[in-house]
Design a protein around this motif. Structure first.
Motif, short mmCIF file in Angstrom:
data_model
loop_
_atom_site.label_atom_id
_atom_site.label_comp_id
_atom_site.label_asym_id
_atom_site.label_seq_id
_atom_site.Cartn_x
_atom_site.Cartn_y
_atom_site.Cartn_z
N ALA A 1 0.83 -1.15 -0.03
CA ALA A 1 -0.50 -0.12 -0.25
C ALA A 1 0.56 1.30 -0.37
N ARG A 2 2.28 1.09 -0.10
CA ARG A 2 2.94 2.49 0.38
C ARG A 2 2.90 2.42 -1.31
N LYS A 3 3.43 4.08 -1.40
CA LYS A 3 3.21 5.10 -2.02
C LYS A 3 4.70 4.94 -2.96
N LEU A 4 4.84 4.45 -4.34
CA LEU A 4 5.99 4.37 -5.57
C LEU A 4 5.49 5.07 -6.79
N ILE A 5 6.80 5.44 -7.19
CA ILE A 5 6.68 6.25 -8.56
C ILE A 5 7.81 5.74 -9.51
N LEU A 6 7.52 4.81 -9.80
CA LEU A 6 7.88 4.31 -10.46
C LEU A 6 8.14 4.04 -11.99
N ALA A 7 9.34 4.57 -12.91
CA ALA A 7 9.80 4.98 -14.47
C ALA A 7 10.50 4.02 -14.39
N ALA A 8 10.20 3.78 -16.40
CA ALA A 8 10.99 3.37 -17.11
C ALA A 8 11.72 3.99 -17.31
N ALA A 9 13.35 4.23 -17.58
CA ALA A 9 14.29 4.80 -18.20
C ALA A 9 14.54 3.92 -18.62
N THR A 10 15.38 4.10 -20.68
CA THR A 10 15.18 2.72 -21.14
C THR A 10 15.14 2.97 -22.83
N SER A 11 15.76 2.53 -23.27
CA SER A 11 16.03 3.49 -25.05
C SER A 11 15.21 2.84 -25.84
N TYR A 12 13.79 1.60 -25.26
CA TYR A 12 13.12 1.80 -25.69
C TYR A 12 11.83 2.81 -25.96
N GLY A 13 12.04 2.97 -27.08
CA GLY A 13 11.36 4.41 -27.11
C GLY A 13 9.50 4.52 -28.39
N LEU A 14 9.63 3.56 -28.96
CA LEU A 14 8.29 3.33 -29.62
C LEU A 14 6.76 3.10 -28.54
N ALA A 15 5.60 3.81 -29.60
CA ALA A 15 5.03 4.08 -29.19
C ALA A 15 4.31 2.43 -28.31
N SER A 16 4.38 1.85 -28.42
CA SER A 16 4.25 0.40 -28.43
C SER A 16 4.94 -0.07 -26.89
N ASP A 17 6.35 0.21 -26.90
CA ASP A 17 7.36 -0.05 -25.69
C ASP A 17 6.34 0.79 -24.67
N LYS A 18 6.06 1.72 -24.65
CA LYS A 18 5.63 3.24 -23.80
C LYS A 18 4.32 2.40 -23.56
N ARG A 19 3.27 1.67 -24.18
CA ARG A 19 1.94 1.16 -23.95
C ARG A 19 2.71 -0.78 -22.73
N ARG A 20 3.55 -0.71 -23.36
CA ARG A 20 3.62 -2.30 -22.86
C ARG A 20 4.34 -1.64 -21.14
N ALA A 21 5.17 -0.82 -21.11
CA ALA A 21 4.96 -0.01 -20.23
C ALA A 21 4.61 0.25 -19.30
N ARG A 22 3.53 1.34 -19.73
CA ARG A 22 2.28 0.96 -18.76
C ARG A 22 1.62 0.20 -18.18
N ASP A 23 1.27 -1.15 -19.04
CA ASP A 23 0.26 -2.02 -18.51
C ASP A 23 1.29 -2.98 -17.61
N ALA A 24 2.37 -2.48 -18.01
CA ALA A 24 3.28 -3.20 -16.43
C ALA A 24 3.33 -3.06 -15.47
N GLY A 25 2.45 -1.10 -15.36
CA GLY A 25 2.72 -1.06 -14.01
C GLY A 25 3.58 0.84 -14.01
N PHE A 26 4.21 0.76 -14.76
CA PHE A 26 5.20 2.12 -15.15
C PHE A 26 3.99 3.17 -14.93
N ASP A 27 4.99 4.37 -13.84
CA ASP A 27 3.79 5.53 -14.65
C ASP A 27 4.23 6.64 -15.46
N TYR A 28 5.87 6.46 -15.26
CA TYR A 28 6.24 7.54 -16.96
C TYR A 28 6.96 6.50 -17.89
N HIS A 29 7.54 6.45 -18.73
CA HIS A 29 7.84 5.90 -19.78
C HIS A 29 9.38 7.31 -19.94
N LEU A 30 10.76 6.85 -19.31
CA LEU A 30 11.46 8.53 -19.95
C LEU A 30 12.06 7.44 -20.88
#
Length: 139
Positions: A90-119
């Motif tokens: 229940a603890r608040k956590l900000i999760l950001a993907a910091a990756t070289s994967y930058g396609l729209a499909s990569d961003k969707r997949r990151a969001r679906d996995a639970g990332f809040d941000y995609h950098l």
């Protein structure tokens, strides 16, 4: 999923130490440079080079913000994200993907996995500092 925006003000150094950040990346140079920069700004920073050690550190360190690469050896970032969420409970956590994967499909997949941000890497130092300050301000 949110986009990284630059805040109007940056938190002062005296208040940064209480904000815990975990960096997970198999590129030692990347986490060493990001970690050194954030440590200079007096953030409490830990690093891990793979998902398994990142998960272990997260359970003990209880970070506020995790920046994780996606292309990790063994368990990738997509599989790691839900495990990090489960470990936080229940603890608040900000999760950001910091990756070289930058396609729209990569961003969707990151969001679906639970990332809040995609950098997209490489992360510019000013962008990293601004992104972290914004997360701290909004925490």
């Amino acid at each position: 999923m949110h986009t990284a925006a630059i805040p109007n003000q940056v938190i002062g150094l005296e208040s940064n130490h209480g904000f815990r950040i975990l960096l997970i990346d198999d590129n030692r140079d990347a986490i060493d440079s990001m970690g050194a920069l954030l440590s200079l700004l007096d953030y409490d920073v830990r690093t891990a080079e793979d998902a398994e050690s990142g998960l272990e550190i997260a359970q003990n360190f209880k970070p506020h913000l995790i920046l994780s690469d996606i292309g990790l050896p063994g368990m990738d970032g997509y599989a790691l994200a839900p495990e990090l969420r489960k470990a936080a409970g229940a603890r608040k956590l900000i999760l950001a993907a910091a990756t070289s994967y930058g396609l729209a499909s990569d961003k969707r997949r990151a969001r679906d996995a639970g990332f809040d941000y995609h950098l997209v890497k490489p992360l510019d130092a000013d962008l990293l500092i601004s992104f972290v300050a914004r997360q701290q301000n909004e925490f």
